[in-house]
Write a protein that holds these residues in place. Structure first.
Motif, PDB file in Angstrom:
ATOM      1  N   PHE A  46       0.850  -1.290  -0.057  1.00 55.12           N
ATOM      2  CA  PHE A  46       0.043   0.027   0.010  1.00 55.12           C
ATOM      3  C   PHE A  46       0.971   1.384   0.023  1.00 55.12           C
ATOM      4  O   PHE A  46       2.106   1.191   0.448  1.00 55.12           O
ATOM      5  CB  PHE A  46      -0.957   0.039   1.137  1.00 55.12           C
ATOM      6  N   GLU A  47       0.342   2.173  -0.516  1.00 58.70           N
ATOM      7  CA  GLU A  47       1.112   3.706  -0.675  1.00 58.70           C
ATOM      8  C   GLU A  47       0.133   4.736  -0.346  1.00 58.70           C
ATOM      9  O   GLU A  47      -1.125   4.339  -0.146  1.00 58.70           O
ATOM     10  CB  GLU A  47       1.544   3.827  -2.213  1.00 58.70           C
ATOM     11  N   THR A  49      -2.547   7.351  -1.056  1.00 57.30           N
ATOM     12  CA  THR A  49      -3.609   7.369  -2.372  1.00 57.30           C
ATOM     13  C   THR A  49      -3.068   8.471  -3.198  1.00 57.30           C
ATOM     14  O   THR A  49      -3.394   8.435  -4.519  1.00 57.30           O
ATOM     15  CB  THR A  49      -4.595   7.881  -1.549  1.00 57.30           C
ATOM     16  N   SER A  69      -9.170   2.047  -1.167  1.00 55.84           N
ATOM     17  CA  SER A  69      -8.547   2.966  -0.416  1.00 55.84           C
ATOM     18  C   SER A  69      -9.090   2.884   1.155  1.00 55.84           C
ATOM     19  O   SER A  69     -10.337   2.608   1.333  1.00 55.84           O
ATOM     20  CB  SER A  69      -8.663   4.222  -1.103  1.00 55.84           C
ATOM     21  N   ASP A  72      -5.960   4.969   7.717  1.00 60.48           N
ATOM     22  CA  ASP A  72      -5.404   4.257   8.827  1.00 60.48           C
ATOM     23  C   ASP A  72      -5.680   5.097  10.245  1.00 60.48           C
ATOM     24  O   ASP A  72      -6.262   5.991  10.281  1.00 60.48           O
ATOM     25  CB  ASP A  72      -3.936   4.008   8.396  1.00 60.48           C
ATOM     26  N   LEU A  78      -4.509   5.798   2.482  1.00 62.26           N
ATOM     27  CA  LEU A  78      -3.719   4.902   1.816  1.00 62.26           C
ATOM     28  C   LEU A  78      -4.545   4.105   0.825  1.00 62.26           C
ATOM     29  O   LEU A  78      -5.841   4.039   0.979  1.00 62.26           O
ATOM     30  CB  LEU A  78      -3.161   3.913   2.675  1.00 62.26           C
ATOM     31  N   THR A  79      -3.779   3.382  -0.316  1.00 63.37           N
ATOM     32  CA  THR A  79      -4.384   2.785  -1.201  1.00 63.37           C
ATOM     33  C   THR A  79      -3.595   1.416  -1.424  1.00 63.37           C
ATOM     34  O   THR A  79      -2.230   1.460  -1.464  1.00 63.37           O
ATOM     35  CB  THR A  79      -4.487   3.406  -2.429  1.00 63.37           C
ATOM     36  N   LEU A  80      -4.201   0.308  -1.467  1.00 69.54           N
ATOM     37  CA  LEU A  80      -3.378  -0.965  -1.765  1.00 69.54           C
ATOM     38  C   LEU A  80      -3.352  -0.650  -3.413  1.00 69.54           C
ATOM     39  O   LEU A  80      -4.074  -0.311  -4.385  1.00 69.54           O
ATOM     40  CB  LEU A  80      -4.471  -2.102  -1.864  1.00 69.54           C
ATOM     41  N   ARG A  81      -2.015  -1.095  -3.709  1.00 69.93           N
ATOM     42  CA  ARG A  81      -1.442  -0.494  -4.887  1.00 69.93           C
ATOM     43  C   ARG A  81      -2.229  -1.047  -6.245  1.00 69.93           C
ATOM     44  O   ARG A  81      -2.450  -2.551  -6.393  1.00 69.93           O
ATOM     45  CB  ARG A  81      -0.060  -1.083  -5.030  1.00 69.93           C
ATOM     46  N   TYR A 112      -1.539  -7.351  -6.724  1.00 71.41           N
ATOM     47  CA  TYR A 112      -2.118  -5.828  -6.972  1.00 71.41           C
ATOM     48  C   TYR A 112      -3.617  -6.046  -6.792  1.00 71.41           C
ATOM     49  O   TYR A 112      -4.028  -7.042  -6.865  1.00 71.41           O
ATOM     50  CB  TYR A 112      -1.742  -5.404  -8.425  1.00 71.41           C
ATOM     51  N   GLN A 125      -7.824  -9.221  -6.322  1.00 73.55           N
ATOM     52  CA  GLN A 125      -6.401  -9.440  -5.981  1.00 73.55           C
ATOM     53  C   GLN A 125      -5.796 -10.194  -7.250  1.00 73.55           C
ATOM     54  O   GLN A 125      -6.196 -11.276  -7.244  1.00 73.55           O
ATOM     55  CB  GLN A 125      -6.402 -10.032  -4.655  1.00 73.55           C
TER      56      GLN A 125
END
Length: 410
Positions: A46-47, A49, A69, A72, A78-81, A112, A125
């Protein structure tokens, strides 16, 4: 008895037989890409957003519809890539890779996440492998990237693969073309799908991707970016084509190829597989000369691609299977310690070896040896006598327990 819990919709479990298929793809990628000087990179799952909003594009389906997204415990968005290029460009800037000899050549593999409608070859996923070559605007980099994906798919023997090739030109040339395309689309607005009409201003080129019949009819007569290429953009694309021809990679020019991400410039490409039907893409990418600067780095040209692991495996159509053992060690009561020592010795010598771990009788262990697919069995009797048995013919010979490795190496 039904399971109380199931994997979330759009995800899947990778069982041992299936993991061996994936290991073969990973091994092929490692070989093909390392030979070309690409080093493995890993980025977080995650990164921030904002990285994807800026890097992928506010108007893309990925950002508007598909990102997972969350906020936290510290209030960070944050967003799962959903894709791999923006995180790698972030890493390139963060770790000062622009100071290294250019281009920096990286490859990656991992999961991803996109909120899509699950179907064959498309999951929420999913797993991708890909490359990024950051730091050169030479057509050689474009061509090398395409040749490497072609070689990987050939190495894996993916059937029915075709390469579609196009160009989106420079940002300046594309801006002029987009104005021309917007005017054309507005003339035919009543014939377009609602979602296409909604993004005429933001992203008119995505109209080429529409499955709507009316939109497809309109786009069949639309002007294309490939027709508008001139100057350095045209020279760059023609050189890429020449390089591919010299490398023996066949391609089809596709003026409607636009890809689904805003960051692409100039060369774009996609490998499709006829075996997959509607979800035919197995991998693709292109040049993205403005992304690193967009993420706060220096002006840095780059090229990359990603390939879907599940798509590749689906195209291969292979039945999952586990590699059989070389040897199974069977031991009578009182000989378990010797059996463990023998298995350990065999494994250290490079053999795929196993033994009974469930307290079965001698007869039960022989059945387990047969089920394991082992070519041979080592049988240790109650008195310590050791026999080597061929599981296919039933032939056996007495051997010294200390000479197992030598006997099995014959």
């Amino acid at each position: 008895m039904s399971a109380r819990f199931q994997a979330p919709r759009g995800t899947f479990d990778v069982l041992p037989a299936e993991s061996e298929q994936r290991a073969r793809v990973y091994a092929a990628a490692t070989e093909v890409l390392s030979r070309a000087g690409y080093g493995r990179i890993e980025t977080p799952a995650f990164e921030d957003t904002e990285l994807f909003r800026r890097g992928v594009g506010e108007s893309t389906d990925i950002v508007t519809k598909e990102m997972f997204s969350f906020t936290d415990q510290g209030g960070r968005e944050l967003t799962l890539r959903p894709e791999g290029t923006a995180p790698i460009c972030r890493a390139y800037v963060e770790h000062g890779m622009h100071k290294l000899p250019q281009p920096v050549k990286l490859w990656y593999w991992g999961p991803y996440f996109r909120h899509e409608r699950p179907q064959a070859g498309r999951f929420r996923q999913f797993n991708q492998l890909g490359i990024e070559a950051i730091g050169s605007d030479s057509p050689l980099v474009d061509a090398e990237a395409i040749v490497l994906l072609d070689e990987l798919l050939r190495t894996l023997a993916v059937p029915g693969v075709r390469l579609r090739l196009g160009s989106l030109g420079s940002p300046e040339a594309r801006a002029a073309y987009r104005e021309e395309l917007r005017a054309y689309l507005r003339k035919h607005e009543d014939e377009l799908a609602p979602e296409v009409r909604a993004r005429i201003d933001q992203n008119p080129m995505r109209a080429f991707d529409s499955d709507h019949e009316g939109t497809k009819a309109v786009m069949a007569e639309a002007p294309t970016m490939l027709e508008r290429l001139d100057g350095e953009d045209k020279e760059h694309f023609e050189e890429v084509c020449r390089l591919l021809e010299h490398a023996g990679v066949a391609y089809e020019l596709d003026p409607t190829l636009v890809r689904g991400l805003d960051y692409y410039t100039r060369t774009v490409f996609e490998f499709t597989c006829d075996e997959l039907g509607a979800q035919s893409g197995v991998g693709g990418g292109g040049r993205y000369d403005g992304l690193v600067a967009e993420l706060g780095g220096p002006e840095t040209p780059a090229v990359g691609w990603a390939a879907g692991i599940e798509r590749i495996l689906l195209a291969l159509g292979e039945e999952p299977k586990v590699t059989p053992l070389d040897v199974f060690v069977v031991a009578a009561d009182g000989q378990r310690e010797r059996a463990m020592a023998a298995v350990t010795e065999l494994r250290r010598a490079g053999f795929r070896a196993d033994l009974d771990l469930a307290g079965r009788s001698l007869k039960g262990q022989m059945k387990q040896a047969d089920r394991s697919g082992a070519k041979r069995a080592v049988v240790i009797d109650e008195d310590g006598t050791t026999r080597l048995r061929d599981m296919e013919t039933g032939e056996q010979e007495e051997i010294a327990l200390g000479g197992l490795v030598e006997a099995l190496s014959r």
